[in-house]
Design an enzyme around this catalytic site. Structure first.
Site, short mmCIF file in Angstrom:
data_model
loop_
_atom_site.label_atom_id
_atom_site.label_comp_id
_atom_site.label_asym_id
_atom_site.label_seq_id
_atom_site.Cartn_x
_atom_site.Cartn_y
_atom_site.Cartn_z
N MET A 8 0.86 -1.18 0.00
CA MET A 8 0.00 0.00 0.00
C MET A 8 0.90 1.23 0.00
O MET A 8 1.61 1.50 0.98
CB MET A 8 -0.93 0.01 1.21
CG MET A 8 -1.88 -1.18 1.26
SD MET A 8 -3.13 -1.03 2.54
CE MET A 8 -4.18 0.23 1.82
N GLU A 9 0.86 1.96 -1.10
CA GLU A 9 1.75 3.10 -1.26
C GLU A 9 1.52 4.14 -0.17
O GLU A 9 0.40 4.51 0.14
CB GLU A 9 1.54 3.76 -2.63
CG GLU A 9 2.55 4.86 -2.91
CD GLU A 9 2.20 5.68 -4.15
OE1 GLU A 9 3.04 6.49 -4.57
OE2 GLU A 9 1.08 5.52 -4.67
N GLN A 68 7.77 -5.01 -5.85
CA GLN A 68 6.71 -4.79 -6.83
C GLN A 68 7.11 -3.70 -7.81
O GLN A 68 7.59 -2.64 -7.42
CB GLN A 68 5.39 -4.41 -6.16
CG GLN A 68 4.23 -4.33 -7.15
CD GLN A 68 2.92 -3.94 -6.51
OE1 GLN A 68 2.69 -2.76 -6.27
NE2 GLN A 68 2.07 -4.92 -6.24
N CYS A 98 -3.21 -0.85 -9.15
CA CYS A 98 -3.23 0.46 -8.48
C CYS A 98 -4.32 1.34 -9.08
O CYS A 98 -4.37 1.56 -10.30
CB CYS A 98 -1.88 1.15 -8.61
SG CYS A 98 -1.86 2.78 -7.82
N GLY A 200 -9.13 -8.30 -0.44
CA GLY A 200 -10.18 -7.29 -0.44
C GLY A 200 -11.18 -7.40 0.68
O GLY A 200 -11.85 -8.41 0.82
#
Length: 315
Positions: A8-9, A68, A98, A200
């Site tokens: 998760m950026e 990644q 993304c 999710g």
């Protein structure tokens, strides 16, 4: 059965990976994406986003950390994938999920789900470039605007030689809004011969059991649910209890995270901002996190926040 910490950026960086994997239950991590355009990236770029490469590609707790990559140029992604492997990455993951508008405008992430042929080219080129003993994997959503090409995209990725595929059960347009369509993950799993990882809307033990039952997947990737409740993975592995650890047991981990962020950056506002960001998610699980957030929300200086944390810990 395995549990994977989602990339998760701006949230799941090396410090977060270190803390969460030491709390326990996480088998594998994936880095924030390394943005690939048209050049072979310098070593420092990989080391900045994956400092674990200097330690055998693993966190202190021993969880492997795959690197990644995000981009749209098959040859350049392949070249950078080979470099990541040469630097010690235990796996190379390709980002086709993304949803960030800026990323999508620059032809990266979920927008590539409109081009299954390109997905195939990217995976095939990367698989050829990366040594056979290093996994090449991918993560996708169910589509960009709709799910009409979900199976086509998944099959393109698998037929190109991906070792496994993580599926986030929403389209780009659906973002992170519930529900996640776990039934679609099952459809993709049934259509492929490679392992599929379900991802999710997993926040609780019950969610974990439900996604496994509905998707049929043995491995589950969890993102915000683990950041919001860091002992969730350990409780999943143990089969319970249903409730999170006591806040008194969680608070030392919060301090540990804050101190690591402070060491990482001499800029006082960075550790303060990172702590507030995490507390904003932790308050889903602990009301005490909301109270602490209110105490530190106006503070910018790391020294003052450290004093608040020490007082909470009785130091």
């Amino acid at each position: 059965m395995k549990l994977v910490l989602a990339p998760m950026e701006g949230l799941v960086d090396d410090v977060m990976r270190d803390v969460l994997t030491r709390i326990g239950g996480i088998d594998l991590c994936v880095t924030e994406f390394v943005r690939v355009t048209s050049v072979l990236l310098p070593t420092r770029t990989f080391m900045r986003l994956a400092p674990e490469l200097a330690h055998g590609g693993k966190t202190r707790a021993g969880a492997p950390v795959r690197v990644q990559l995000l981009g749209s140029d098959p040859a350049c992604l392949a070249e950078n994938g080979a470099k990541a492997a040469a630097l010690g990455a235990p796996g190379v993951d390709l980002n086709f999920g993304c949803p960030a508008p800026t990323v999508n405008r620059h032809r990266g992430g979920a927008v590539l789900l409109n081009e299954p042929e390109l997905l195939h080219q990217i995976v095939a080129a990367t698989r050829r470039a990366v040594p056979a003993d290093i996994p090449v994997t991918a993560k996708m959503r169910l589509g960009y605007e709709d799910k009409s090409r979900a199976l086509e995209c998944a099959q393109a990725i698998a037929s190109a030689g991906a070792d496994e595929l993580t599926v986030h059960g929403r389209t780009k347009v659906e973002g992170y809004k519930p529900p996640a369509h776990w039934d679609w993950i099952a459809r993709i799993r049934e259509a492929l011969t490679i392992p599929v990882i379900a991802n999710g809307e997993v926040w609780t033990l019950d969610d974990y059991r439900a996604i496994r039952a509905e998707s049929g997947c043995d491995t589950v990737m969890i993102g915000r649910g683990l950041v919001a409740c860091p002992d969730l993975a350990a409780r999943i592995i143990a089969g319970g209890p249903a409730q999170p650890m006591a806040w008194a047991d969680m608070l030392p981990w919060v301090e540990d995270f804050f101190r690591q962020c402070w060491r990482k950056s001499a800029e006082n506002r960075y550790p303060a901002a990172r702590l507030k960001q995490w507390l904003g998610l932790l308050k889903r699980s602990w009301p005490e996190a909301a109270e602490l957030f209110e105490q530190v929300r106006r503070e910018q200086e790391a020294e003052k926040i450290e004093d608040i944390l020490k007082a909470k810990l009785g130091k």
